[in-house]
Design a protein around this motif. Sequence first.
Motif, PDB file in Angstrom:
ATOM      1  N   ALA A 169       0.823  -1.215   0.000  1.00  0.00           N
ATOM      2  CA  ALA A 169       0.000   0.000   0.000  1.00  0.00           C
ATOM      3  C   ALA A 169       0.856   1.264   0.000  1.00  0.00           C
ATOM      4  CB  ALA A 169      -0.934  -0.016   1.204  1.00  0.00           C
ATOM      5  N   ASP A 170       2.071   1.176   0.568  1.00  0.00           N
ATOM      6  CA  ASP A 170       2.942   2.369   0.608  1.00  0.00           C
ATOM      7  C   ASP A 170       3.740   2.551  -0.685  1.00  0.00           C
ATOM      8  OD1 ASP A 170       4.805   0.344   0.729  1.00  0.00           O
ATOM      9  OD2 ASP A 170       5.624   0.895   2.685  1.00  0.00           O
ATOM     10  N   GLY A 171       3.472   1.710  -1.694  1.00  0.00           N
ATOM     11  CA  GLY A 171       4.148   1.875  -2.987  1.00  0.00           C
ATOM     12  C   GLY A 171       5.487   1.147  -3.080  1.00  0.00           C
ATOM     13  N   ARG A 172       5.884   0.493  -1.986  1.00  0.00           N
ATOM     14  CA  ARG A 172       7.126  -0.287  -2.043  1.00  0.00           C
ATOM     15  C   ARG A 172       6.835  -1.687  -2.569  1.00  0.00           C
ATOM     16  NH1 ARG A 172       8.016   2.469   3.001  1.00  0.00           N
ATOM     17  NH2 ARG A 172       9.895   3.758   2.844  1.00  0.00           N
ATOM     18  N   TYR A 173       7.882  -2.334  -3.087  1.00  0.00           N
ATOM     19  CA  TYR A 173       7.734  -3.652  -3.702  1.00  0.00           C
ATOM     20  C   TYR A 173       8.457  -4.721  -2.876  1.00  0.00           C
ATOM     21  CZ  TYR A 173       5.860  -1.350  -7.841  1.00  0.00           C
ATOM     22  OH  TYR A 173       5.082  -0.622  -8.698  1.00  0.00           O
ATOM     23  N   THR A 174       7.801  -5.861  -2.707  1.00  0.00           N
ATOM     24  CA  THR A 174       8.398  -6.969  -1.956  1.00  0.00           C
ATOM     25  C   THR A 174       8.581  -8.181  -2.867  1.00  0.00           C
ATOM     26  OG1 THR A 174       7.331  -6.195   0.059  1.00  0.00           O
ATOM     27  CG2 THR A 174       8.158  -8.448   0.091  1.00  0.00           C
ATOM     28  N   PHE A 175       9.779  -8.742  -2.855  1.00  0.00           N
ATOM     29  CA  PHE A 175      10.135  -9.898  -3.682  1.00  0.00           C
ATOM     30  C   PHE A 175       9.427 -11.155  -3.184  1.00  0.00           C
ATOM     31  CE2 PHE A 175      13.185 -13.434  -4.568  1.00  0.00           C
ATOM     32  CZ  PHE A 175      13.167 -13.363  -5.952  1.00  0.00           C
ATOM     33  N   CYS A 176       8.887 -11.940  -4.107  1.00  0.00           N
ATOM     34  CA  CYS A 176       8.154 -13.158  -3.720  1.00  0.00           C
ATOM     35  C   CYS A 176       8.725 -14.427  -4.342  1.00  0.00           C
ATOM     36  CB  CYS A 176       6.693 -13.042  -4.122  1.00  0.00           C
ATOM     37  SG  CYS A 176       5.864 -11.646  -3.387  1.00  0.00           S
ATOM     38  N   GLY A 177       9.812 -14.334  -5.060  1.00  0.00           N
ATOM     39  CA  GLY A 177      10.397 -15.549  -5.642  1.00  0.00           C
ATOM     40  C   GLY A 177      10.452 -15.470  -7.157  1.00  0.00           C
ATOM     41  N   ARG A 178      11.080 -16.485  -7.724  1.00  0.00           N
ATOM     42  CA  ARG A 178      11.204 -16.539  -9.180  1.00  0.00           C
ATOM     43  C   ARG A 178       9.981 -17.177  -9.802  1.00  0.00           C
ATOM     44  NH1 ARG A 178      14.152 -13.890 -12.463  1.00  0.00           N
ATOM     45  NH2 ARG A 178      14.114 -15.658 -13.878  1.00  0.00           N
ATOM     46  N   ALA A 179       9.667 -16.733 -10.998  1.00  0.00           N
ATOM     47  CA  ALA A 179       8.556 -17.347 -11.717  1.00  0.00           C
ATOM     48  C   ALA A 179       8.897 -18.801 -12.064  1.00  0.00           C
ATOM     49  CB  ALA A 179       8.251 -16.557 -12.975  1.00  0.00           C
ATOM     50  N   ASP A 180      10.126 -19.060 -12.324  1.00  0.00           N
ATOM     51  CA  ASP A 180      10.525 -20.452 -12.615  1.00  0.00           C
ATOM     52  C   ASP A 180      11.185 -21.051 -11.373  1.00  0.00           C
ATOM     53  OD1 ASP A 180      13.052 -19.314 -12.548  1.00  0.00           O
ATOM     54  OD2 ASP A 180      13.058 -18.993 -14.708  1.00  0.00           O
ATOM     55  N   ASP A 181      11.919 -22.095 -11.516  1.00  0.00           N
ATOM     56  CA  ASP A 181      12.498 -22.794 -10.361  1.00  0.00           C
ATOM     57  C   ASP A 181      13.894 -22.331  -9.961  1.00  0.00           C
ATOM     58  OD1 ASP A 181      10.913 -25.849 -11.301  1.00  0.00           O
ATOM     59  OD2 ASP A 181      10.503 -24.597  -9.558  1.00  0.00           O
ATOM     60  N   MET A 182      14.436 -21.399 -10.715  1.00  0.00           N
ATOM     61  CA  MET A 182      15.793 -20.936 -10.424  1.00  0.00           C
ATOM     62  C   MET A 182      15.851 -20.239  -9.081  1.00  0.00           C
ATOM     63  SD  MET A 182      17.805 -21.322 -13.100  1.00  0.00           S
ATOM     64  CE  MET A 182      18.996 -19.995 -13.006  1.00  0.00           C
ATOM     65  N   PHE A 183      16.974 -20.320  -8.437  1.00  0.00           N
ATOM     66  CA  PHE A 183      17.174 -19.507  -7.241  1.00  0.00           C
ATOM     67  C   PHE A 183      18.645 -19.143  -7.138  1.00  0.00           C
ATOM     68  CE2 PHE A 183      17.519 -23.927  -6.104  1.00  0.00           C
ATOM     69  CZ  PHE A 183      18.544 -24.007  -5.180  1.00  0.00           C
ATOM     70  N   LYS A 184      18.942 -18.240  -6.216  1.00  0.00           N
ATOM     71  CA  LYS A 184      20.307 -17.729  -6.125  1.00  0.00           C
ATOM     72  C   LYS A 184      20.972 -18.138  -4.829  1.00  0.00           C
ATOM     73  CE  LYS A 184      20.818 -14.098  -9.153  1.00  0.00           C
ATOM     74  NZ  LYS A 184      21.413 -12.751  -9.186  1.00  0.00           N
ATOM     75  N   VAL A 185      22.229 -18.513  -4.949  1.00  0.00           N
ATOM     76  CA  VAL A 185      23.041 -18.800  -3.780  1.00  0.00           C
ATOM     77  C   VAL A 185      24.235 -17.856  -3.834  1.00  0.00           C
ATOM     78  CG1 VAL A 185      24.457 -20.524  -2.602  1.00  0.00           C
ATOM     79  CG2 VAL A 185      22.321 -21.207  -3.694  1.00  0.00           C
ATOM     80  N   SER A 186      24.403 -17.073  -2.795  1.00  0.00           N
ATOM     81  CA  SER A 186      25.464 -16.065  -2.755  1.00  0.00           C
ATOM     82  C   SER A 186      25.404 -15.162  -3.976  1.00  0.00           C
ATOM     83  CB  SER A 186      26.844 -16.729  -2.688  1.00  0.00           C
ATOM     84  OG  SER A 186      26.879 -17.682  -1.663  1.00  0.00           O
ATOM     85  N   GLY A 187      24.196 -14.859  -4.433  1.00  0.00           N
ATOM     86  CA  GLY A 187      24.049 -13.939  -5.555  1.00  0.00           C
ATOM     87  C   GLY A 187      24.285 -14.578  -6.908  1.00  0.00           C
ATOM     88  N   ILE A 188      24.536 -15.868  -6.929  1.00  0.00           N
ATOM     89  CA  ILE A 188      24.817 -16.529  -8.202  1.00  0.00           C
ATOM     90  C   ILE A 188      23.724 -17.549  -8.489  1.00  0.00           C
ATOM     91  CG2 ILE A 188      26.493 -17.932  -9.485  1.00  0.00           C
ATOM     92  CD1 ILE A 188      28.652 -16.730  -7.675  1.00  0.00           C
ATOM     93  N   TRP A 189      23.272 -17.562  -9.735  1.00  0.00           N
ATOM     94  CA  TRP A 189      22.176 -18.439 -10.107  1.00  0.00           C
ATOM     95  C   TRP A 189      22.482 -19.910  -9.873  1.00  0.00           C
ATOM     96  CZ3 TRP A 189      17.619 -17.079 -10.166  1.00  0.00           C
ATOM     97  CH2 TRP A 189      17.215 -15.854 -10.707  1.00  0.00           C
ATOM     98  N   VAL A 190      21.512 -20.603  -9.334  1.00  0.00           N
ATOM     99  CA  VAL A 190      21.583 -22.054  -9.279  1.00  0.00           C
ATOM    100  C   VAL A 190      20.330 -22.583  -9.957  1.00  0.00           C
ATOM    101  CG1 VAL A 190      21.517 -24.058  -7.772  1.00  0.00           C
ATOM    102  CG2 VAL A 190      22.988 -22.133  -7.206  1.00  0.00           C
ATOM    103  N   SER A 191      20.519 -23.445 -10.905  1.00  0.00           N
ATOM    104  CA  SER A 191      19.400 -24.097 -11.547  1.00  0.00           C
ATOM    105  C   SER A 191      19.274 -25.474 -10.912  1.00  0.00           C
ATOM    106  CB  SER A 191      19.685 -24.221 -13.046  1.00  0.00           C
ATOM    107  OG  SER A 191      19.012 -25.334 -13.559  1.00  0.00           O
ATOM    108  N   PRO A 192      18.116 -25.789 -10.327  1.00  0.00           N
ATOM    109  CA  PRO A 192      17.936 -27.105  -9.726  1.00  0.00           C
ATOM    110  C   PRO A 192      18.301 -28.206 -10.713  1.00  0.00           C
ATOM    111  CG  PRO A 192      16.052 -25.729  -9.238  1.00  0.00           C
ATOM    112  CD  PRO A 192      16.923 -24.940 -10.175  1.00  0.00           C
ATOM    113  N   PHE A 193      17.939 -27.974 -11.942  1.00  0.00           N
ATOM    114  CA  PHE A 193      18.208 -28.971 -12.971  1.00  0.00           C
ATOM    115  C   PHE A 193      19.701 -29.265 -13.091  1.00  0.00           C
ATOM    116  CE2 PHE A 193      17.378 -31.566 -16.513  1.00  0.00           C
ATOM    117  CZ  PHE A 193      18.324 -31.285 -17.486  1.00  0.00           C
ATOM    118  N   GLU A 194      20.493 -28.229 -13.021  1.00  0.00           N
ATOM    119  CA  GLU A 194      21.940 -28.394 -13.169  1.00  0.00           C
ATOM    120  C   GLU A 194      22.533 -29.168 -11.989  1.00  0.00           C
ATOM    121  OE1 GLU A 194      25.865 -25.641 -14.161  1.00  0.00           O
ATOM    122  OE2 GLU A 194      24.201 -24.783 -13.054  1.00  0.00           O
TER     123      GLU A 194
END
Length: 507
Positions: free
Chosen positions: A397-422
């Motif tokens: 409501a205050d116009g700020r944005y909150t992150f809710c996750g990736r649309a796909d399954d990728m996620f980041k570890v220490s700022g670097i992409w990790v693909s579960p598949f990999e």
Amino acid sequence: MTYNAVTWLLDRNVDEGRGGKVVFDDTVSKLTYGELQQQTRRVGNMLRRLGVRREERVALIMLDTVDFPVAFLGAIRAGVVPVPLNTLLTSEQFSYILGDCRARVLFVSEALLPVLNDVIGRLPDLEHVVVAGQDAHGHRKLSDELARESDAFTTAPTHAEEPAFWLYSSGSTGMPKGVRHLQASLQATAETYGKQVLDVRENDVCLSAAKLFFAYGLGNSLTFPMSVGATTVLNSSRPTPELMFALLNKYNPTIFYGAPTLFAAMLNDEAMRGARAGTGLRICASAGEALPESVGNNWKSRFGVDILDGIGSTELLHIFLSNAPDDIKYGTSGRPVPGYKVRLVNDAGGEVPDGEIGELLVEAPSAGEGYWNQRSKSRNTFQGNWTRTGDKYVRNADGRYTFCGRADDMFKVSGIWVSPFEVESALITHPAVLEAAVVPEADPEGLLKPKAFVVLRTGCETDNLYEALKEHVKQKIGPWKYPRWIDVVDDLPKTANGKIQRYKLRH
Ligand code: 3UK
């Protein structure tokens, strides 16, 4: 009208009288704006001598030393397209990207040559290897090549909207994709996030834990400081808490950029309990993954300086949604950076109301032109004025944005992409593993790490299997992607056509 990024970033500083000021200090060597101008002109002449033409690619596999900006900006000055690569990749990954971008010249740091030995010589487009370091191991030596050249070079009359450099982005499926970035895009990030959020100034000293080959590090250490004639301290080593504290105290930077894992590690390091963050520090910035609220609060109370969390991407070059020095709410990504517009849409493409999750689209002055040789992926991501991020967000409501996750399954570890598949693919190359599924799991800090569910081959349960599997993954795909937790299960949840349902394994 012609426009070359190097004229604005570098030559302007010399014209304005900063030729004698240090632009880069890599703790071994220093370079002034004037020397960098001279060296980049020599790189331009060298590339011409080696037969490299405008628009052709040269790859950089380089540590963060003064040689990186020399090669990167030298190529851009000549209208040649530098492609910096993540120095932590495996031989196979290097081979794929070098082939994909058809690099004709490879600039490589001496220390990174061993990983490339088997790769060089198998690439039809690669004609010259130029080594930055003491010993060129039979290749060309950068310092010798530059010593032969003249300081006179006419900067290529490039267009503001032609590709100036590429950065490879790793996606959820398939191989990394080359994002073509335009001449005008570096200045665009400097005038938006750099100037209007960070408020970077001429007397700033910048230190970034993120390396120059990341879009994040490139802005942090090169674009922003050079846009105002400031100075950067480059670090070529792994950014451990100990080293970062030492650099903060020795060089007294005013801006320190990191990723959440590093800030958390610096706060938690037992041996660094009494460490201070340097007396000159005025602001810190974080990106790569969401900064946990507790990390922001603990950092602020211990060091008296805020961390600005902001989200950026390789496709958009730098940060487009961010907290600002006088407007911070930990646990959120803040508001759109001035100059950027954002929208949150549902699967049908309609705007979602405040409080509902949608995919984040961004209208950006620094968006890439597209992915190299990937038309359908380009069309899916770069949709006219809007770029799809693949991130799920909610607007409060205050116009700020909150992150809710990736649309796909990728996620980041220490700022670097990790693909579960990999990670799964690496796990199942181990003889004991029949099947594997990998999902993100929060550690006690709230930072994501890979967790694996494995189905073992019968009779393969051994005493040190968990450690063996972790080591195996590290060897296969790089040191940061291994599963921190491993659960042995009897079977994995799957769809009718055999796809693993990872969401069923997530918490
Ligand atoms: C995620 C974040 C939550 C998000 C980057 C600053 O990280 C950068 O680029 P990449 O291409 O990854 C982009 C994706 O990473 N992400 C980044 N920052 C945040 N998620 N909060 C954050 N603060 O999924 C995004 O789509 O590696 C960061 C500047 C330039 C960059 N390229």
